[in-house]
Design a protein around this motif. Sequence first.
Motif, PDB file in Angstrom:
ATOM      1  N   LYS A   1       0.831  -1.196   0.000  1.00  0.00           N
ATOM      2  CA  LYS A   1       0.000   0.000   0.000  1.00  0.00           C
ATOM      3  C   LYS A   1       0.876   1.262   0.000  1.00  0.00           C
ATOM      4  O   LYS A   1       0.509   2.289  -0.584  1.00  0.00           O
TER       5      LYS A   1
ATOM      6  N   ALA B   1     -14.274  -3.912  -4.787  1.00  0.00           N
ATOM      7  CA  ALA B   1     -13.254  -2.934  -4.377  1.00  0.00           C
ATOM      8  C   ALA B   1     -12.770  -2.112  -5.569  1.00  0.00           C
ATOM      9  O   ALA B   1     -12.459  -0.923  -5.443  1.00  0.00           O
TER      10      ALA B   1
ATOM     11  N   ARG C   1     -13.040   1.859  -5.838  1.00  0.00           N
ATOM     12  CA  ARG C   1     -11.830   2.652  -6.089  1.00  0.00           C
ATOM     13  C   ARG C   1     -12.073   3.730  -7.143  1.00  0.00           C
ATOM     14  O   ARG C   1     -11.425   4.798  -7.134  1.00  0.00           O
TER      15      ARG C   1
ATOM     16  N   GLN D   1      -7.915  -1.259  -0.962  1.00  0.00           N
ATOM     17  CA  GLN D   1      -8.178  -1.781   0.382  1.00  0.00           C
ATOM     18  C   GLN D   1      -7.739  -3.233   0.454  1.00  0.00           C
ATOM     19  O   GLN D   1      -7.276  -3.811  -0.530  1.00  0.00           O
TER      20      GLN D   1
ATOM     21  N   SER E   1     -11.471  -4.051   4.241  1.00  0.00           N
ATOM     22  CA  SER E   1     -10.879  -3.178   5.259  1.00  0.00           C
ATOM     23  C   SER E   1     -11.469  -1.775   5.253  1.00  0.00           C
ATOM     24  O   SER E   1     -11.621  -1.155   6.296  1.00  0.00           O
ATOM     25  N   ALA E   2     -11.821  -1.262   4.077  1.00  0.00           N
ATOM     26  CA  ALA E   2     -12.312   0.124   4.005  1.00  0.00           C
ATOM     27  C   ALA E   2     -13.834   0.214   3.937  1.00  0.00           C
ATOM     28  O   ALA E   2     -14.411   1.212   4.357  1.00  0.00           O
TER      29      ALA E   2
END
Lengths: 400, 400
Positions: free
Chosen positions: A117, A187, A191, A198, B356-357
């Motif tokens: 990350k 995700a 995004r 994430q 996670s987010a």
Amino acid sequence: MNSKALEDVTVLDLSHLLQGPFATQLLADLGATVIKVERPGQGDLFRTLTFNNRWLGGTESPNFLAWNRNKRSLALDLKATQAREVIYKLVEKADIVVENFRPGVLDRLGFGYEDLKRINPRIIYCSGSGYGDSGPYLKRPGQDMLIQGLTGLAAATGRGDGPPVPVGAGFSDQVGAMNIVYGALAALYWRERSGVGQHIKVNLLAGMLAHQGQEMLMAMNFETDFERPNSGIGHPGMDAPFGVYPTKDGWVTVAMSPYSRLVGVLGDDSLLRYDNPKDLFEKRDEIWARLAERTATWNTEELMNALLAVDIWCGEVKTHLQAEQDPQVQHLGAISYYDHPIAGRVKVVAPAVSFSATPAEITRPAPLVGQHSREILAEYGFSEDTVNALIDSGTVAQSS
Amino acid sequence: MNSKALEDVTVLDLSHLLQGPFATQLLADLGATVIKVERPGQGDLFRTLTFNNRWLGGTESPNFLAWNRNKRSLALDLKATQAREVIYKLVEKADIVVENFRPGVLDRLGFGYEDLKRINPRIIYCSGSGYGDSGPYLKRPGQDMLIQGLTGLAAATGRGDGPPVPVGAGFSDQVGAMNIVYGALAALYWRERSGVGQHIKVNLLAGMLAHQGQEMLMAMNFETDFERPNSGIGHPGMDAPFGVYPTKDGWVTVAMSPYSRLVGVLGDDSLLRYDNPKDLFEKRDEIWARLAERTATWNTEELMNALLAVDIWCGEVKTHLQAEQDPQVQHLGAISYYDHPIAGRVKVVAPAVSFSATPAEITRPAPLVGQHSREILAEYGFSEDTVNALIDSGTVAQSS
């Protein structure tokens, strides 16, 4: 306009065995660029596993060939000092990372989510595990059949007077694969809104419980487990006639259908005395045996025709080879093939989902270990000298 | 920044039974707004089906409750003249439509892909079926167990001297659900690039073949079917010791593990003579029986400890209720609940994938039929008078 749904998506695939590789194959089928990172030499552990010691072209695992089409292979020793330089460079341009190492392994090597990350905040990092990354089973091996056993599936399958029965395919892993795809694609969409990636975590245990959502809900809320019946009834919660019945030359399945209508076809009115909800459940073994006596006097084709004529939900029981030849399977084009440098022409199951604007496609066979190492490293700006040095040090391998 | 992955996504859910509803629940768990359209009165057919005639709160189907959380219900008679006005209005703002009617039904009502695309070219229209929308099985009922029978799964499960065995959960439907999610989310991502929607088609038959990718590849390329063994070996292609073994007080599973190490734990060196690939496959029934004699002298807990101590891949066999109490299941928080107006507090399996987010969440119980009809129609600009007229004519229903 891209002609493939995931044409601009790059996946760095650090996964092995089934769960991760099936997930990345599903992404690759839709046009994602998948770089499969494998250890030099042996490669993905699945390359060394097969059924009954049989290998295509003498060396190729059917299991591996089934889950790795449409990918390129980079053979890289993740434990080598210089591996970081390679992985970090690849991560800069990657959208998705998929891994199913035992929890903590990649963190220790510098390839955990927090590490990657920092290099690319847009990265979507998908971790697959057996039991999650903490808790009492952390040290336990997570494997498909073990999860079938732990989640009630084996206990709910088979005859009551026999052992619990695992299903003859790797559904825990495959459900895990679909969950990775679900997480990764959701995700990816998010995004587009948020600009950031994430960490997606999938574990086989929770996945298989979720896929028994109705069985779990039933058992938990009535505080009663299902009991396997001593017959061919097809689900431990279902009443007769739902099940598998013998014919002269095979077997047929009968799903939820009016009992009296089935008895009408089979022609023994004495069977009608069971036609009430209590008996259809409590005497299901006895009913199954009596119905089976009748169905066993029919040929499969005749019985199927008679049942379909009165709209009873039914089907033949086929082996895999019979399934390959099934007229509807043929009509759908559900069997395809690719040409592999060692295994030759390999028949495979085609992508299962139809996209009207962005069809899935098989464009590459499963790769050899490190077949594309040089090609991939060149694309990412590594000079020929650097690549030669990486190969000389054993960090990278290129198949010949 | 949206706190849920699919917060800005609206799903018009015309589906029923399991395949479609599980798919839309997976989208709803990630924050999608799901409007479930059901027929006034009976609603989704799954509301009328359960196991062993048991109902939560006297009337609520555990099966329905398992696959419909996080949705609102609009009771609408799709065959009524004024239904078009309602559906077309909803489609203007919808992102995804999911349906699993028999092929052609919605086209005839004016709700096919071509109809809805004209109203909203960005619509992603997902159709689930048993066998696709053309071909020799077009008129056949497509149901989960029938597909297990047709695709080789039942034939590969169970004992060789017994009937083929369907798995005790609806995996064909559930794989179909995951395939709808895969198609819908990939199409959603592509729509960000292209600006247009598309038609996604999923069928159970191709889906279940794809989930037996390695078994199909093995059978097709060696032109040999698997044979079910007459023992607790856990997959028809696997050699001993892979399987399910009895203990004094239950069963344990043993996955791919060195045979000699297992024999070392069980302590009978005469078993070592089988330790070669040929015998481990060809004599697997005999080996299983001899190993089972030994494992049956252990308690489950003692055997598990002894096997785990030498890193043999193993697990307990648990029922659904035992799975609920499993320490790792508890640790993961894999069991959750919601409060339902009729069924009361309902225990359910929690969302299985960790983000996670943008964590998945249970925010609503499964709805009553038409519980949100007025609320939804008001949101879409229908006046109170219009809604009253729709209710009076029987086109729409609102639960009390």
